[in-house]
Design a protein around this motif. Structure first.
Motif, PDB file in Angstrom:
ATOM      1  N   ALA A  95      -5.486  -3.024  19.932  1.00 58.57           N
ATOM      2  CA  ALA A  95      -5.701  -4.268  20.056  1.00 58.57           C
ATOM      3  C   ALA A  95      -5.593  -5.046  18.600  1.00 58.57           C
ATOM      4  O   ALA A  95      -5.434  -6.317  18.275  1.00 58.57           O
ATOM      5  N   GLN A  96      -5.918  -4.374  17.527  1.00 51.19           N
ATOM      6  CA  GLN A  96      -6.028  -4.776  16.210  1.00 51.19           C
ATOM      7  C   GLN A  96      -4.576  -5.227  15.620  1.00 51.19           C
ATOM      8  O   GLN A  96      -3.593  -4.469  15.794  1.00 51.19           O
ATOM      9  N   LYS A  97      -4.606  -6.357  15.081  1.00 55.37           N
ATOM     10  CA  LYS A  97      -3.508  -6.662  14.320  1.00 55.37           C
ATOM     11  C   LYS A  97      -3.310  -5.836  13.083  1.00 55.37           C
ATOM     12  O   LYS A  97      -4.303  -5.117  12.571  1.00 55.37           O
ATOM     13  N   THR A  98      -2.246  -5.652  12.674  1.00 50.03           N
ATOM     14  CA  THR A  98      -1.682  -4.926  11.484  1.00 50.03           C
ATOM     15  C   THR A  98      -2.730  -4.955  10.455  1.00 50.03           C
ATOM     16  O   THR A  98      -3.377  -3.892   9.813  1.00 50.03           O
ATOM     17  N   GLU A  99      -3.010  -6.206   9.979  1.00 49.50           N
ATOM     18  CA  GLU A  99      -4.011  -6.634   8.821  1.00 49.50           C
ATOM     19  C   GLU A  99      -5.173  -6.250   9.191  1.00 49.50           C
ATOM     20  O   GLU A  99      -6.057  -6.155   8.125  1.00 49.50           O
ATOM     21  N   GLU A 100      -5.654  -5.975  10.308  1.00 51.31           N
ATOM     22  CA  GLU A 100      -7.171  -5.597  10.767  1.00 51.31           C
ATOM     23  C   GLU A 100      -7.244  -4.175  10.924  1.00 51.31           C
ATOM     24  O   GLU A 100      -8.292  -3.681  10.757  1.00 51.31           O
ATOM     25  N   SER A 101      -6.123  -3.425  10.888  1.00 53.40           N
ATOM     26  CA  SER A 101      -6.167  -1.892  11.172  1.00 53.40           C
ATOM     27  C   SER A 101      -6.932  -1.075   9.911  1.00 53.40           C
ATOM     28  O   SER A 101      -6.570  -1.534   8.759  1.00 53.40           O
ATOM     29  N   PRO A 102      -7.695  -0.150  10.258  1.00 54.56           N
ATOM     30  CA  PRO A 102      -8.279   0.651   8.724  1.00 54.56           C
ATOM     31  C   PRO A 102      -7.115   1.116   8.198  1.00 54.56           C
ATOM     32  O   PRO A 102      -7.374   1.476   7.008  1.00 54.56           O
ATOM     33  N   TYR A 103      -5.982   1.515   8.899  1.00 56.98           N
ATOM     34  CA  TYR A 103      -4.673   2.079   7.948  1.00 56.98           C
ATOM     35  C   TYR A 103      -4.188   1.220   6.992  1.00 56.98           C
ATOM     36  O   TYR A 103      -3.568   1.605   6.159  1.00 56.98           O
ATOM     37  N   TYR A 104      -4.255   0.033   7.343  1.00 51.66           N
ATOM     38  CA  TYR A 104      -3.778  -0.987   6.240  1.00 51.66           C
ATOM     39  C   TYR A 104      -5.169  -1.317   5.056  1.00 51.66           C
ATOM     40  O   TYR A 104      -4.495  -2.017   4.150  1.00 51.66           O
ATOM     41  N   GLY A 105      -6.103  -1.017   5.475  1.00 54.09           N
ATOM     42  CA  GLY A 105      -7.087  -1.105   4.435  1.00 54.09           C
ATOM     43  C   GLY A 105      -6.755  -0.682   2.674  1.00 54.09           C
ATOM     44  O   GLY A 105      -7.091  -1.806   1.958  1.00 54.09           O
ATOM     45  N   PRO A 106      -6.098   0.610   2.627  1.00 50.26           N
ATOM     46  CA  PRO A 106      -5.773   0.700   1.058  1.00 50.26           C
ATOM     47  C   PRO A 106      -4.929  -0.165   0.473  1.00 50.26           C
ATOM     48  O   PRO A 106      -5.102  -0.544  -0.923  1.00 50.26           O
ATOM     49  N   VAL A 107      -3.946  -1.007   1.324  1.00 52.28           N
ATOM     50  CA  VAL A 107      -3.117  -1.859   0.275  1.00 52.28           C
ATOM     51  C   VAL A 107      -3.538  -3.321   0.406  1.00 52.28           C
ATOM     52  O   VAL A 107      -3.350  -3.957  -0.258  1.00 52.28           O
ATOM     53  N   GLN A 108      -4.924  -3.486   0.890  1.00 45.54           N
ATOM     54  CA  GLN A 108      -5.511  -4.787   0.696  1.00 45.54           C
ATOM     55  C   GLN A 108      -6.745  -4.576  -0.543  1.00 45.54           C
ATOM     56  O   GLN A 108      -7.244  -5.452  -0.981  1.00 45.54           O
ATOM     57  N   LYS A 109      -6.723  -3.449  -1.233  1.00 41.81           N
ATOM     58  CA  LYS A 109      -7.491  -3.118  -2.337  1.00 41.81           C
ATOM     59  C   LYS A 109      -6.742  -2.115  -3.053  1.00 41.81           C
ATOM     60  O   LYS A 109      -7.327  -1.066  -3.488  1.00 41.81           O
ATOM     61  N   PHE A 110      -6.082  -2.643  -3.945  1.00 43.27           N
ATOM     62  CA  PHE A 110      -5.244  -1.650  -4.880  1.00 43.27           C
ATOM     63  C   PHE A 110      -5.997  -1.643  -6.194  1.00 43.27           C
ATOM     64  O   PHE A 110      -6.761  -2.511  -6.520  1.00 43.27           O
ATOM     65  N   PRO A 111      -6.200  -0.246  -6.786  1.00 40.83           N
ATOM     66  CA  PRO A 111      -6.728  -0.251  -8.084  1.00 40.83           C
ATOM     67  C   PRO A 111      -6.104  -0.942  -9.060  1.00 40.83           C
ATOM     68  O   PRO A 111      -4.813  -1.309  -8.817  1.00 40.83           O
ATOM     69  N   GLU A 112      -6.756  -1.297 -10.127  1.00 39.68           N
ATOM     70  CA  GLU A 112      -6.306  -1.854 -11.260  1.00 39.68           C
ATOM     71  C   GLU A 112      -5.250  -1.058 -11.946  1.00 39.68           C
ATOM     72  O   GLU A 112      -5.273   0.276 -11.991  1.00 39.68           O
ATOM     73  N   GLY A 113      -4.103  -1.437 -12.487  1.00 38.22           N
ATOM     74  CA  GLY A 113      -3.104  -0.903 -13.091  1.00 38.22           C
ATOM     75  C   GLY A 113      -1.933  -0.552 -12.239  1.00 38.22           C
ATOM     76  O   GLY A 113      -0.700   0.038 -12.814  1.00 38.22           O
ATOM     77  N   PHE A 114      -1.756  -0.783 -10.978  1.00 35.44           N
ATOM     78  CA  PHE A 114      -0.630  -0.702 -10.294  1.00 35.44           C
ATOM     79  C   PHE A 114       0.318  -1.684 -10.791  1.00 35.44           C
ATOM     80  O   PHE A 114       0.109  -2.792 -10.589  1.00 35.44           O
ATOM     81  N   SER A 115       1.531  -1.465 -10.773  1.00 42.15           N
ATOM     82  CA  SER A 115       2.582  -2.428 -10.923  1.00 42.15           C
ATOM     83  C   SER A 115       2.814  -3.372  -9.804  1.00 42.15           C
ATOM     84  O   SER A 115       2.487  -2.874  -8.777  1.00 42.15           O
ATOM     85  N   ASP A 116       3.430  -4.549  -9.980  1.00 47.01           N
ATOM     86  CA  ASP A 116       3.633  -5.343  -8.680  1.00 47.01           C
ATOM     87  C   ASP A 116       4.835  -4.786  -7.734  1.00 47.01           C
ATOM     88  O   ASP A 116       4.730  -4.802  -6.588  1.00 47.01           O
ATOM     89  N   ALA A 117       5.671  -3.965  -8.458  1.00 45.73           N
ATOM     90  CA  ALA A 117       6.822  -3.125  -7.699  1.00 45.73           C
ATOM     91  C   ALA A 117       5.959  -2.052  -6.706  1.00 45.73           C
ATOM     92  O   ALA A 117       6.411  -1.993  -5.535  1.00 45.73           O
ATOM     93  N   ASP A 118       5.236  -1.343  -7.321  1.00 48.51           N
ATOM     94  CA  ASP A 118       4.392  -0.430  -6.519  1.00 48.51           C
ATOM     95  C   ASP A 118       3.632  -1.033  -5.209  1.00 48.51           C
ATOM     96  O   ASP A 118       3.763  -0.511  -4.234  1.00 48.51           O
ATOM     97  N   LYS A 119       3.048  -2.045  -5.788  1.00 52.31           N
ATOM     98  CA  LYS A 119       2.274  -2.701  -4.898  1.00 52.31           C
ATOM     99  C   LYS A 119       3.116  -3.262  -3.656  1.00 52.31           C
ATOM    100  O   LYS A 119       2.859  -3.236  -2.418  1.00 52.31           O
ATOM    101  N   ALA A 120       4.374  -4.016  -3.911  1.00 55.35           N
ATOM    102  CA  ALA A 120       5.154  -4.526  -2.887  1.00 55.35           C
ATOM    103  C   ALA A 120       5.751  -3.156  -1.980  1.00 55.35           C
ATOM    104  O   ALA A 120       5.881  -3.320  -0.780  1.00 55.35           O
ATOM    105  N   ARG A 121       6.216  -2.338  -2.745  1.00 52.47           N
ATOM    106  CA  ARG A 121       6.782  -1.024  -1.897  1.00 52.47           C
ATOM    107  C   ARG A 121       5.756  -0.542  -1.137  1.00 52.47           C
ATOM    108  O   ARG A 121       6.055  -0.147   0.218  1.00 52.47           O
ATOM    109  N   LEU A 122       4.557  -0.066  -1.656  1.00 50.71           N
ATOM    110  CA  LEU A 122       3.610   0.348  -0.772  1.00 50.71           C
ATOM    111  C   LEU A 122       2.993  -0.344   0.346  1.00 50.71           C
ATOM    112  O   LEU A 122       2.921  -0.012   1.542  1.00 50.71           O
ATOM    113  N   THR A 123       2.922  -1.505   0.134  1.00 52.25           N
ATOM    114  CA  THR A 123       2.573  -2.582   1.198  1.00 52.25           C
ATOM    115  C   THR A 123       3.729  -2.465   2.368  1.00 52.25           C
ATOM    116  O   THR A 123       3.062  -2.608   3.533  1.00 52.25           O
TER     117      THR A 123
END
Length: 604
Positions: free
Chosen positions: A214-242
């Protein structure tokens, strides 16, 4: 309470052939003819541990060992069980080549524990037991479907510090999906053989899966890591991983949960057992006796445990009557129970207030703990409530271990679900059990001791682990934490819970008790709210015999303490007694008694 399953029960797919595993261990032992017996024993332990980590990559990850972090594993295939069985058989054969008489005292303990552990593990791989267990791969209390969302959320044990960590998580997702599909196959196997889970446990699993779906994708625990990237990740990595995380959630994880939910709801549930006890399951009587011996590490019978529970319930009730009189309550004990359940003064006002209450208890314990212990864990202890997506079916509290180097703290989880049903008198006791000096001390002190072989640092048995935690509750008296009569009643309530477990678990699984009968018994003999009593009973139904370990283990430790006090007199030092109990990890109760007897003799 329970320890999260990763402590003792995690397993995963074999990454080596069984023959390679057996050969590696045998070669390590045989290659040391000039070594001392202790060195050969250590070699056997090390080789077995290394081979086991390759077969069980999540166990490595929980230790902070990232070599196999790109694997989740598949711990329910025939190949996996064959590998584990053959490795166990090889361990026992290799152990025979080592002369126990030439080992020092500590190594003799390690030898005995390893031999007993391997012997008992082999029993679990027998066809008789396997046919009853593998076809029931999960239920609402023990299943990777509830463990994995937290593990992979960015708030659990899986690290998310590097791009590689994020990519490893995606790879684990794929193996988890495979595991869930194979779980359906195992359930089908049970349908064919006539071995079923209960309607109650499966209905709860369906409810759990519905909640996740019932949880939307953005509410899922599985989505948590891409909502809080560590510093130093490139924009390209963030976009790909998301994009990749969204894709695997929507096209992999959610679909497999839906497949499992639909199968259980539509095909399995109509055929599942109505009766909740193992005595109603094909082969259940044999399985329950096996589980009792595994859980308690003692050759106990269900009837004897049931009668012990009845006597303990009667003893604790007399202590409750005394406190009722002390606080001036004029009614009966059941009326006092109802007063404790309903008095607004004894209820948490909010999640935040409940959290702060546990923080305050932690500070009080920290101020007095050194009076009882010579050595404190290096790992810090974190306190927090269960996540809301899983709190409904969790116990009142639990502990998740940290890493041996302390980089990830141990975590004491408490349950804030349905706050109106929860009361405050048991808070101190729950913290002593789950946090310090209970599970946090026992688990951390063992895994921080690098002199121990890995199976003693990281393994254990339920009777010792839960027995120690229940025993730890009694230390609140010596640390001055139970001066308030309501907190003292709280610790009696928790002790009553463990005594009732002896009665209820055996009642359900050997005496045909119903779920409602068990709930009524717990409400009649304690101040538990119906929500907690229901969750407890449904837990005993889901994991038979586990709840027996607490009281059996605690009574053993208390008996050994009394014995040491009597024989040593003024020489008795409680801090050294606790050191002796803890410094060699979680021992089977028979071996713990041998160790304490030897310490008493040496201390005279």
């Amino acid at each position: 309470m329970t320890i999260r399953p990763q402590l003792l029960l995690l397993a995963s797919a074999a990454l080596l052939s069984p023959f390679a595993t057996v050969a590696a261990v045998a070669q390590t032992v045989a290659a040391q003819p000039a070594a001392t017996e202790s060195q050969r024993l250590a070699g056997l332990f090390a080789a077995d541990d290394e081979a086991s980590l390759k077969r069980n990559p999540l166990n490595a990850l929980f230790r902070g060992d990232m070599r196999y972090a790109d694997h989740f594993g598949d711990m329910i295939t025939d190949e996996y069980f064959a590998n584990e069985r053959r490795a166990t058989e090889a361990n026992l054969e290799n152990l025979k080549t080592i002369d126990r008489d030439r080992l020092n005292a500590t190594d003799k303990i390690a030898y005995d524990v390893f031999k007993l552990n391997q012997t008992e593990a082999l029993k679990g791989y027998s066809k008789e037991i396997m046919d009853l267990n593998v076809v029931r791969p999960l239920n609402h209390f023990f299943g990777y479907h509830t463990f994995y969302p937290t593990f992979a959320s960015g708030q659990g044990a899986a690290p998310f510090k590097t791009v590689e960590d994020y990519d490893n998580n995606l790879k684990r997702h794929k193996e988890f999906i495979l595991l869930m599909d194979r779980s359906i196959d195992r359930f089908r196997q049970g349908m064919a053989s006539g071995v079923f889970e209960t309607k109650m446990t499966i209905a709860n699993v369906v409810d759990q899966l519905n909640t996740q779906l019932a949880q939307k994708t953005e509410e899922s625990p599985y989505y948590g890591p891409v909502q809080k990237f560590p510093e130093g990740f490139s924009d390209a990595d963030k976009a790909r991983l998301t994009a990749e995380y969204r894709d695997i959630i929507e096209n992999g994880l959610y679909p497999v949960n839906a497949r499992l939910r639909d199968f259980l709801r539509d095909s399995y549930l109509p055929l599942a057992r109505e009766q909740v006890g193992l005595s109603s399951m094909k082969g259940g009587e044999v399985l329950y006796q096996y589980l009792i011996e595994q859980t308690t590490t003692l050759p106990l019978k269900a009837d004897d445990i049931h009668n012990l529970g009845l006597s303990e319930v009667a003893r604790i009730k007399s202590g409750m009557e005394a406190i009722k009189k002390e606080v001036g309550f004029k009614g009966t004990l059941p009326e006092f129970f109802e007063h404790l359940r309903t008095d607004p003064k004894l209820k948490p006002t909010s999640r935040a207030a409940l959290t702060q209450g546990y923080y305050d208890i932690g500070k009080k314990v920290d101020a007095t703990i050194s009076t009882q212990f010579k050595y404190l864990p290096k790992a810090p202890l974190e306190i927090k409530p269960y996540e809301e997506f899983r709190e409904k079916y969790e116990a009142g509290g639990s502990y998740q271990q940290g890493t041996p180097d302390g980089s990830r703290p141990g975590t004491f989880y408490f349950n804030a679900y349905d706050l109106p049903s929860r009361t405050t008198p048991g808070m101190t006791t729950l913290y002593l059990h789950e946090g310090a000096p209970g599970h946090h001390f026992q688990i951390s002190i063992a895994q921080e001791n690098e002199k121990l072989p890995a199976f003693m640092r990281f393994g254990g048995n339920t009777a010792y682990v839960e027995g120690w935690a229940l025993y730890s509750e009694t230390l609140g008296y010596e640390m001055g934490l139970f001066k308030d009569p309501y907190q003292r009643f709280g610790t009696l309530s928790d002790e009553m819970l463990r005594a009732m477990r002896l009665v209820v678990d055996t009642g359900i699984h050997s005496k045909q008790w119903t779920r409602e009968q068990a709930i009524d018994y717990m409400l009649a003999n304690s101040d538990m709210g119906k929500t907690d009593a229901t969750a407890e009973v449904e837990r005993y139904i889901a994991i038979p015999s586990q709840a027996l370990a607490y009281k059996i283990g605690a009574l053993t430790i208390m008996r050994l303490k009394d014995k040491a006090k009597k024989e040593l007199g003024k020489k008795f030092d409680v801090r050294e007694f606790h050191n002796q109990v803890l410094n060699t990890g979680a021992l089977p109760l028979t071996i713990l008694e041998q160790k304490i007897d030897a310490w008493i003799a040496a201390s005279k």
